[in-house]
Design a protein around this motif. Sequence first.
Motif, PDB file in Angstrom:
ATOM      1  N   ASP A 196     -71.848 -26.568  28.373  1.00  0.00           N
ATOM      2  CA  ASP A 196     -72.510 -25.300  28.668  1.00  0.00           C
ATOM      3  C   ASP A 196     -73.834 -25.129  27.930  1.00  0.00           C
ATOM      4  O   ASP A 196     -74.070 -24.129  27.263  1.00  0.00           O
ATOM      5  CB  ASP A 196     -71.542 -24.143  28.376  1.00  0.00           C
ATOM      6  CG  ASP A 196     -70.329 -24.209  29.284  1.00  0.00           C
ATOM      7  OD1 ASP A 196     -70.476 -23.832  30.463  1.00  0.00           O
ATOM      8  OD2 ASP A 196     -69.258 -24.661  28.836  1.00  0.00           O
ATOM      9  N   SER A 197     -74.705 -26.113  28.100  1.00  0.00           N
ATOM     10  CA  SER A 197     -76.028 -26.058  27.470  1.00  0.00           C
ATOM     11  C   SER A 197     -77.062 -25.386  28.374  1.00  0.00           C
ATOM     12  O   SER A 197     -78.158 -25.071  27.925  1.00  0.00           O
ATOM     13  CB  SER A 197     -76.495 -27.461  27.071  1.00  0.00           C
ATOM     14  OG  SER A 197     -76.382 -28.364  28.145  1.00  0.00           O
ATOM     15  N   HIS A 198     -76.743 -25.181  29.628  1.00  0.00           N
ATOM     16  CA  HIS A 198     -77.526 -24.389  30.575  1.00  0.00           C
ATOM     17  C   HIS A 198     -79.037 -24.620  30.506  1.00  0.00           C
ATOM     18  O   HIS A 198     -79.806 -23.698  30.303  1.00  0.00           O
ATOM     19  CB  HIS A 198     -77.176 -22.911  30.417  1.00  0.00           C
ATOM     20  CG  HIS A 198     -75.776 -22.609  30.840  1.00  0.00           C
ATOM     21  ND1 HIS A 198     -75.397 -22.540  32.162  1.00  0.00           N
ATOM     22  CD2 HIS A 198     -74.636 -22.425  30.104  1.00  0.00           C
ATOM     23  CE1 HIS A 198     -74.090 -22.293  32.232  1.00  0.00           C
ATOM     24  NE2 HIS A 198     -73.613 -22.226  31.001  1.00  0.00           N
ATOM     25  N   ASP A 212     -72.233 -27.901  33.162  1.00  0.00           N
ATOM     26  CA  ASP A 212     -73.234 -26.843  33.062  1.00  0.00           C
ATOM     27  C   ASP A 212     -74.378 -27.254  32.133  1.00  0.00           C
ATOM     28  O   ASP A 212     -74.903 -26.457  31.372  1.00  0.00           O
ATOM     29  CB  ASP A 212     -72.630 -25.505  32.650  1.00  0.00           C
ATOM     30  CG  ASP A 212     -71.997 -24.754  33.818  1.00  0.00           C
ATOM     31  OD1 ASP A 212     -72.074 -25.255  34.966  1.00  0.00           O
ATOM     32  OD2 ASP A 212     -71.438 -23.669  33.595  1.00  0.00           O
ATOM     33  N   SER A 213     -74.770 -28.525  32.260  1.00  0.00           N
ATOM     34  CA  SER A 213     -75.976 -28.973  31.549  1.00  0.00           C
ATOM     35  C   SER A 213     -77.203 -28.415  32.265  1.00  0.00           C
ATOM     36  O   SER A 213     -78.215 -28.153  31.641  1.00  0.00           O
ATOM     37  CB  SER A 213     -76.068 -30.504  31.514  1.00  0.00           C
ATOM     38  OG  SER A 213     -76.307 -31.031  32.808  1.00  0.00           O
ATOM     39  N   GLU A 214     -77.094 -28.264  33.574  1.00  0.00           N
ATOM     40  CA  GLU A 214     -78.187 -27.859  34.456  1.00  0.00           C
ATOM     41  C   GLU A 214     -79.348 -28.853  34.394  1.00  0.00           C
ATOM     42  O   GLU A 214     -80.494 -28.502  34.664  1.00  0.00           O
ATOM     43  CB  GLU A 214     -78.638 -26.427  34.172  1.00  0.00           C
ATOM     44  CG  GLU A 214     -77.556 -25.414  34.486  1.00  0.00           C
ATOM     45  CD  GLU A 214     -78.007 -23.979  34.388  1.00  0.00           C
ATOM     46  OE1 GLU A 214     -79.118 -23.655  34.872  1.00  0.00           O
ATOM     47  OE2 GLU A 214     -77.243 -23.173  33.815  1.00  0.00           O
ATOM     48  N   CYS A 256     -72.546 -24.374  37.458  1.00  0.00           N
ATOM     49  CA  CYS A 256     -73.970 -24.041  37.498  1.00  0.00           C
ATOM     50  C   CYS A 256     -74.854 -25.265  37.719  1.00  0.00           C
ATOM     51  O   CYS A 256     -76.077 -25.144  37.746  1.00  0.00           O
ATOM     52  CB  CYS A 256     -74.390 -23.336  36.202  1.00  0.00           C
ATOM     53  SG  CYS A 256     -73.653 -21.709  35.993  1.00  0.00           S
ATOM     54  N   ASP A 257     -74.257 -26.435  37.856  1.00  0.00           N
ATOM     55  CA  ASP A 257     -75.017 -27.664  38.074  1.00  0.00           C
ATOM     56  C   ASP A 257     -75.311 -27.863  39.562  1.00  0.00           C
ATOM     57  O   ASP A 257     -74.665 -27.268  40.427  1.00  0.00           O
ATOM     58  CB  ASP A 257     -74.245 -28.875  37.534  1.00  0.00           C
ATOM     59  CG  ASP A 257     -74.189 -28.901  36.019  1.00  0.00           C
ATOM     60  OD1 ASP A 257     -75.235 -28.654  35.387  1.00  0.00           O
ATOM     61  OD2 ASP A 257     -73.109 -29.169  35.461  1.00  0.00           O
ATOM     62  N   HIS A 299     -65.197 -29.770  33.838  1.00  0.00           N
ATOM     63  CA  HIS A 299     -65.821 -28.535  33.350  1.00  0.00           C
ATOM     64  C   HIS A 299     -64.763 -27.455  33.135  1.00  0.00           C
ATOM     65  O   HIS A 299     -64.798 -26.751  32.135  1.00  0.00           O
ATOM     66  CB  HIS A 299     -66.897 -28.056  34.327  1.00  0.00           C
ATOM     67  CG  HIS A 299     -67.631 -26.851  33.844  1.00  0.00           C
ATOM     68  ND1 HIS A 299     -68.303 -26.823  32.641  1.00  0.00           N
ATOM     69  CD2 HIS A 299     -67.784 -25.618  34.389  1.00  0.00           C
ATOM     70  CE1 HIS A 299     -68.849 -25.619  32.476  1.00  0.00           C
ATOM     71  NE2 HIS A 299     -68.543 -24.870  33.521  1.00  0.00           N
ATOM     72  N   HIS A 318     -66.687 -24.338  30.340  1.00  0.00           N
ATOM     73  CA  HIS A 318     -66.653 -23.206  31.254  1.00  0.00           C
ATOM     74  C   HIS A 318     -66.469 -21.857  30.576  1.00  0.00           C
ATOM     75  O   HIS A 318     -67.196 -20.918  30.886  1.00  0.00           O
ATOM     76  CB  HIS A 318     -65.607 -23.409  32.350  1.00  0.00           C
ATOM     77  CG  HIS A 318     -65.660 -22.399  33.452  1.00  0.00           C
ATOM     78  ND1 HIS A 318     -66.819 -22.124  34.149  1.00  0.00           N
ATOM     79  CD2 HIS A 318     -64.708 -21.597  33.987  1.00  0.00           C
ATOM     80  CE1 HIS A 318     -66.570 -21.196  35.054  1.00  0.00           C
ATOM     81  NE2 HIS A 318     -65.298 -20.860  34.984  1.00  0.00           N
ATOM     82  N   HIS A 358     -66.993 -21.072  27.399  1.00  0.00           N
ATOM     83  CA  HIS A 358     -67.928 -20.917  26.280  1.00  0.00           C
ATOM     84  C   HIS A 358     -67.209 -20.551  24.978  1.00  0.00           C
ATOM     85  O   HIS A 358     -67.832 -20.082  24.033  1.00  0.00           O
ATOM     86  CB  HIS A 358     -69.001 -19.862  26.574  1.00  0.00           C
ATOM     87  CG  HIS A 358     -69.910 -20.200  27.709  1.00  0.00           C
ATOM     88  ND1 HIS A 358     -71.254 -19.876  27.684  1.00  0.00           N
ATOM     89  CD2 HIS A 358     -69.712 -20.826  28.890  1.00  0.00           C
ATOM     90  CE1 HIS A 358     -71.825 -20.287  28.805  1.00  0.00           C
ATOM     91  NE2 HIS A 358     -70.895 -20.867  29.559  1.00  0.00           N
ATOM     92  N   SER A 399     -70.202 -23.394  23.519  1.00  0.00           N
ATOM     93  CA  SER A 399     -71.482 -23.495  24.217  1.00  0.00           C
ATOM     94  C   SER A 399     -72.619 -23.746  23.241  1.00  0.00           C
ATOM     95  O   SER A 399     -72.681 -23.116  22.185  1.00  0.00           O
ATOM     96  CB  SER A 399     -71.759 -22.206  24.996  1.00  0.00           C
ATOM     97  OG  SER A 399     -73.054 -22.238  25.563  1.00  0.00           O
TER      98      SER A 399
END
Length: 174
Positions: free
Chosen positions: A8-10, A35-37, A55-56, A78, A107, A109, A126
Amino acid sequence: MKCLILSDSHGSEREVEEVILRHRQEVDAVIHCGDSELKKSSPILRDTYTVEGNCDIPGEFPEDITEEVNGIRFYVTHGHLYNVKMSHVPLSYRAEENSSRLACFGHSHVAAAFEENGVIFVNPGSLLLPRNRPEQTYAMASFDKEGEAKVQFFERASGEEIHTLHKIFPVDKA
């Protein structure tokens, strides 16, 4: 076996790179639980086991991974497909199906480590948006030759260990 676990580094490229560079030489594997995005082609994620989060970009990474490193089998997902914010039971079943000793997920966090049915579960929290704690976190899981596991959590910016989250899981000799 020792592994670095992130999640979760977004989109925070600099923070991910900083943490990986800090520990790369002391670990056998780097795991990103989604969720590295970031794109799969990102040099930051080179040589990491990375899964797709909610979120990827769909299809950029696999939904889950099962690997073995230095005799320790691990499962990475995730968590959104297993509803981990409500229960760990579906994830537990999947990890057991894969005969995993370590199951890594994100997921929620929320930084946590626990054992169930011989599987060590680690959510590193996160790197960017923590819940239930003020610290932005990541984790390290290590296994000695007898299979005893140690999970440590660290604060992202300083790299200092958060001792209150530290867990040791002895090998069940039964």
